[in-house]
Design an enzyme around this catalytic site. Sequence first.
Site, PDB file in Angstrom:
ATOM      1  N   ASP A  43       0.825  -1.210   0.000  1.00 45.82           N
ATOM      2  CA  ASP A  43       0.000   0.000   0.000  1.00 45.82           C
ATOM      3  C   ASP A  43       0.861   1.263   0.000  1.00 45.82           C
ATOM      4  O   ASP A  43       0.400   2.356   0.324  1.00 45.82           O
ATOM      5  CB  ASP A  43      -0.943   0.015   1.210  1.00 45.82           C
ATOM      6  CG  ASP A  43      -0.187   0.055   2.536  1.00 45.82           C
ATOM      7  OD1 ASP A  43       1.033  -0.214   2.526  1.00 45.82           O
ATOM      8  OD2 ASP A  43      -0.807   0.364   3.565  1.00 45.82           O
TER       9      ASP A  43
ATOM     10  N   HIS B 169      27.072  10.233 -12.885  1.00 48.53           N
ATOM     11  CA  HIS B 169      25.828  10.152 -12.135  1.00 48.53           C
ATOM     12  C   HIS B 169      25.947   9.157 -10.977  1.00 48.53           C
ATOM     13  O   HIS B 169      25.054   8.350 -10.721  1.00 48.53           O
ATOM     14  CB  HIS B 169      24.667   9.781 -13.065  1.00 48.53           C
ATOM     15  CG  HIS B 169      24.327  10.864 -14.037  1.00 48.53           C
ATOM     16  ND1 HIS B 169      24.097  10.637 -15.372  1.00 48.53           N
ATOM     17  CD2 HIS B 169      24.210  12.201 -13.866  1.00 48.53           C
ATOM     18  CE1 HIS B 169      23.835  11.787 -15.980  1.00 48.53           C
ATOM     19  NE2 HIS B 169      23.906  12.749 -15.085  1.00 48.53           N
TER      20      HIS B 169
ATOM     21  N   ASP C 276      27.480  17.267  -6.020  1.00 47.09           N
ATOM     22  CA  ASP C 276      26.494  17.895  -6.901  1.00 47.09           C
ATOM     23  C   ASP C 276      25.156  17.795  -6.191  1.00 47.09           C
ATOM     24  O   ASP C 276      24.499  16.752  -6.198  1.00 47.09           O
ATOM     25  CB  ASP C 276      26.473  17.163  -8.253  1.00 47.09           C
ATOM     26  CG  ASP C 276      25.646  17.898  -9.307  1.00 47.09           C
ATOM     27  OD1 ASP C 276      24.739  18.655  -8.929  1.00 47.09           O
ATOM     28  OD2 ASP C 276      25.906  17.692 -10.503  1.00 47.09           O
TER      29      ASP C 276
ATOM     30  N   ASP D 114      20.927  24.142  -8.241  1.00 44.30           N
ATOM     31  CA  ASP D 114      21.801  23.077  -8.760  1.00 44.30           C
ATOM     32  C   ASP D 114      23.247  23.546  -8.579  1.00 44.30           C
ATOM     33  O   ASP D 114      23.732  24.373  -9.333  1.00 44.30           O
ATOM     34  CB  ASP D 114      21.477  22.835 -10.235  1.00 44.30           C
ATOM     35  CG  ASP D 114      22.177  21.599 -10.801  1.00 44.30           C
ATOM     36  OD1 ASP D 114      22.967  20.968 -10.084  1.00 44.30           O
ATOM     37  OD2 ASP D 114      21.912  21.271 -11.980  1.00 44.30           O
TER      38      ASP D 114
ATOM     39  N   HIS E 157      30.491  16.109 -20.716  1.00 44.79           N
ATOM     40  CA  HIS E 157      29.097  16.549 -20.647  1.00 44.79           C
ATOM     41  C   HIS E 157      28.976  18.016 -21.072  1.00 44.79           C
ATOM     42  O   HIS E 157      29.973  18.699 -21.309  1.00 44.79           O
ATOM     43  CB  HIS E 157      28.525  16.349 -19.236  1.00 44.79           C
ATOM     44  CG  HIS E 157      29.304  17.045 -18.152  1.00 44.79           C
ATOM     45  ND1 HIS E 157      29.183  18.391 -17.891  1.00 44.79           N
ATOM     46  CD2 HIS E 157      30.219  16.566 -17.262  1.00 44.79           C
ATOM     47  CE1 HIS E 157      29.979  18.716 -16.880  1.00 44.79           C
ATOM     48  NE2 HIS E 157      30.624  17.623 -16.483  1.00 44.79           N
TER      49      HIS E 157
ATOM     50  N   HIS F  27      22.532  24.178 -18.718  1.00 41.73           N
ATOM     51  CA  HIS F  27      21.147  23.837 -19.041  1.00 41.73           C
ATOM     52  C   HIS F  27      20.232  24.807 -18.325  1.00 41.73           C
ATOM     53  O   HIS F  27      20.596  25.413 -17.315  1.00 41.73           O
ATOM     54  CB  HIS F  27      20.822  22.386 -18.649  1.00 41.73           C
ATOM     55  CG  HIS F  27      21.029  22.072 -17.185  1.00 41.73           C
ATOM     56  ND1 HIS F  27      20.168  22.484 -16.192  1.00 41.73           N
ATOM     57  CD2 HIS F  27      22.010  21.380 -16.549  1.00 41.73           C
ATOM     58  CE1 HIS F  27      20.598  22.045 -15.014  1.00 41.73           C
ATOM     59  NE2 HIS F  27      21.722  21.379 -15.204  1.00 41.73           N
TER      60      HIS F  27
ATOM     61  N   HIS G  48      16.444  20.298 -14.865  1.00 42.42           N
ATOM     62  CA  HIS G  48      16.678  20.483 -16.298  1.00 42.42           C
ATOM     63  C   HIS G  48      15.386  21.066 -16.858  1.00 42.42           C
ATOM     64  O   HIS G  48      14.504  20.354 -17.315  1.00 42.42           O
ATOM     65  CB  HIS G  48      17.031  19.150 -16.977  1.00 42.42           C
ATOM     66  CG  HIS G  48      18.305  18.557 -16.467  1.00 42.42           C
ATOM     67  ND1 HIS G  48      18.411  17.248 -16.059  1.00 42.42           N
ATOM     68  CD2 HIS G  48      19.532  19.098 -16.285  1.00 42.42           C
ATOM     69  CE1 HIS G  48      19.642  17.006 -15.645  1.00 42.42           C
ATOM     70  NE2 HIS G  48      20.335  18.112 -15.767  1.00 42.42           N
TER      71      HIS G  48
ATOM     72  N   GLU H  43      28.594  24.629 -15.526  1.00 44.56           N
ATOM     73  CA  GLU H  43      29.149  23.493 -14.787  1.00 44.56           C
ATOM     74  C   GLU H  43      30.226  22.720 -15.551  1.00 44.56           C
ATOM     75  O   GLU H  43      30.037  21.540 -15.858  1.00 44.56           O
ATOM     76  CB  GLU H  43      28.034  22.550 -14.357  1.00 44.56           C
ATOM     77  CG  GLU H  43      27.060  22.159 -15.470  1.00 44.56           C
ATOM     78  CD  GLU H  43      25.967  21.224 -14.980  1.00 44.56           C
ATOM     79  OE1 GLU H  43      26.304  20.198 -14.341  1.00 44.56           O
ATOM     80  OE2 GLU H  43      24.792  21.511 -15.225  1.00 44.56           O
TER      81      GLU H  43
ATOM     82  N   TYR I 182      37.747  15.335 -15.479  1.00 47.94           N
ATOM     83  CA  TYR I 182      37.676  14.035 -14.812  1.00 47.94           C
ATOM     84  C   TYR I 182      38.895  13.214 -15.224  1.00 47.94           C
ATOM     85  O   TYR I 182      39.115  12.970 -16.416  1.00 47.94           O
ATOM     86  CB  TYR I 182      36.373  13.328 -15.201  1.00 47.94           C
ATOM     87  CG  TYR I 182      35.177  14.228 -14.984  1.00 47.94           C
ATOM     88  CD1 TYR I 182      34.565  14.320 -13.737  1.00 47.94           C
ATOM     89  CD2 TYR I 182      34.695  15.035 -16.015  1.00 47.94           C
ATOM     90  CE1 TYR I 182      33.496  15.176 -13.524  1.00 47.94           C
ATOM     91  CE2 TYR I 182      33.627  15.891 -15.821  1.00 47.94           C
ATOM     92  CZ  TYR I 182      33.031  15.968 -14.574  1.00 47.94           C
ATOM     93  OH  TYR I 182      31.981  16.824 -14.365  1.00 47.94           O
TER      94      TYR I 182
ATOM     95  N   ARG J  14      34.338  19.177 -10.635  1.00 47.78           N
ATOM     96  CA  ARG J  14      33.303  19.951 -11.324  1.00 47.78           C
ATOM     97  C   ARG J  14      32.900  21.107 -10.419  1.00 47.78           C
ATOM     98  O   ARG J  14      32.833  20.947  -9.191  1.00 47.78           O
ATOM     99  CB  ARG J  14      32.095  19.075 -11.643  1.00 47.78           C
ATOM    100  CG  ARG J  14      30.977  19.815 -12.388  1.00 47.78           C
ATOM    101  CD  ARG J  14      29.955  18.880 -13.012  1.00 47.78           C
ATOM    102  NE  ARG J  14      29.123  18.145 -12.082  1.00 47.78           N
ATOM    103  CZ  ARG J  14      29.193  16.830 -11.878  1.00 47.78           C
ATOM    104  NH1 ARG J  14      30.112  16.106 -12.518  1.00 47.78           N
ATOM    105  NH2 ARG J  14      28.392  16.236 -11.014  1.00 47.78           N
TER     106      ARG J  14
ATOM    107  N   GLU K 144      29.928  24.352 -10.241  1.00 47.38           N
ATOM    108  CA  GLU K 144      28.657  24.734 -10.872  1.00 47.38           C
ATOM    109  C   GLU K 144      27.928  25.790 -10.061  1.00 47.38           C
ATOM    110  O   GLU K 144      27.783  25.681  -8.844  1.00 47.38           O
ATOM    111  CB  GLU K 144      27.766  23.494 -10.990  1.00 47.38           C
ATOM    112  CG  GLU K 144      26.386  23.759 -11.537  1.00 47.38           C
ATOM    113  CD  GLU K 144      25.532  22.510 -11.557  1.00 47.38           C
ATOM    114  OE1 GLU K 144      24.541  22.481 -12.307  1.00 47.38           O
ATOM    115  OE2 GLU K 144      25.855  21.546 -10.817  1.00 47.38           O
TER     116      GLU K 144
END
Length: 430
Positions: A41, A246, A263, A274, A355, A359, A366, A384, A388, A397, A399
């Site tokens: 439930d 990610h 991040d 962000d 990357h 954005h 996003h 950002e 790496y 990184r 941002e």
Amino acid sequence: MKYLPIPNTLFRKNRQKFMAQMMPKSIAVFNSNDTYPTSADGTMPFEQHSDIFYLCGADQEETILVLFPDAMDSKHREVLFVRETNEHISVWEGAKLTKEQAKAVSGIETIHWLSEFNKVFFDLMTEAHTIYFNTNEHYRQAVETQTREDRFIEKCKSEFKAHSVAKSNPILQQIRGVKEAEELELMQKACDITEKGFRRILAFTKPGVWEYELEAEYLHEFIRNRSKGFAYTPIIASGNNANVLHYIENNQQCKAGDLILMDVGAEYANYSSDMTRTIPVSGKFTARQKEVYNAVLHVKNEATKMLVPGTIWADYHKEVGKIMTSELLGLGLLDKADVQNENPEKPAYKKYFMHGTSHHIGLDTHDYGELKTPMKANMVFTVEPGIYIPEEGFGIRLEDDVVIQESGEPFNLMKNIPLEAEEIEELMNK
């Protein structure tokens, strides 16, 4: 809701912008999200659909907004349907919006219970020639679950075969990308909460701490400042974990000498922040770590200067790539031959920076917003860049979230969040 009330003037303006672009004799419908099941439930916490929230501010399940600027009866030009509450629901789930509260939140005069929707909607459709459907056309979407909106569209197509169909999304992409002053205030609040979390982390971090402990410290600070939590699944990546873009497991111990890429961002009133910061576990960068850190910071600063009205998103990323290439040459990660022999479809710098740089951000991390037309004032973008280096055991990184201005450089909503390597070291060693 944890957040303070939002003036309904924001939602009135948003609706007027949308309706101004509707075709004559057309009607538009927006549905709330489903409450999604887990198992037994259990259900996931309810998250309102960004589009209906943007247009009316109703942060509640089983809500429908109808916009019909040419309705014969003026009271039907904006109609909001909300779930009717009762004593049982009030006891088990808590109070839902009354008609008076729904009117105050949205600025819409005509409020009906959801049970009246089919009757009222059929009557309005006899006047309308075209219906706007709200499909998800975000460039990153990969939705496999049928939504409440999807079911509504199927039902409409079956019941109203003679009506023309139009898309809400192009209008929403255009108007949601340019933020109103009230939206910028809410986003600033989200960024300010994120700052509080980051400063808490700087005082808390030391060798031996676990990534999930840092995640918990952020969450504690966010919720105590009226956020419902993270705007998106947080990344707390120490050491080589930072080279997984990610990485969300957040289950490793942070070791002396390593860096932690974080991040994270707080939400506030459904608006996102962000932020990415990379800090040394031991409170001090090595010479090499600082060299790479400052290279990333330089790319970020130069990229930020390009976010001005008239910039084309695709061209901007190409220019950022040139700056990153120069930095990677300086760091000895690329040599001239790598650049001279690169595949134009996959430039050499992509080995270390794979990357995009920016954005849209707003109600969604996003966010909706035009990407193929020139940038406009009051659009909000992340900046950002990252480098790496798996062979060296770390990734960096950085941002921030910035608002494009009519003239001059963007306004940084995160200008008070520590960024310079020396400031981070100083705060960590207090």
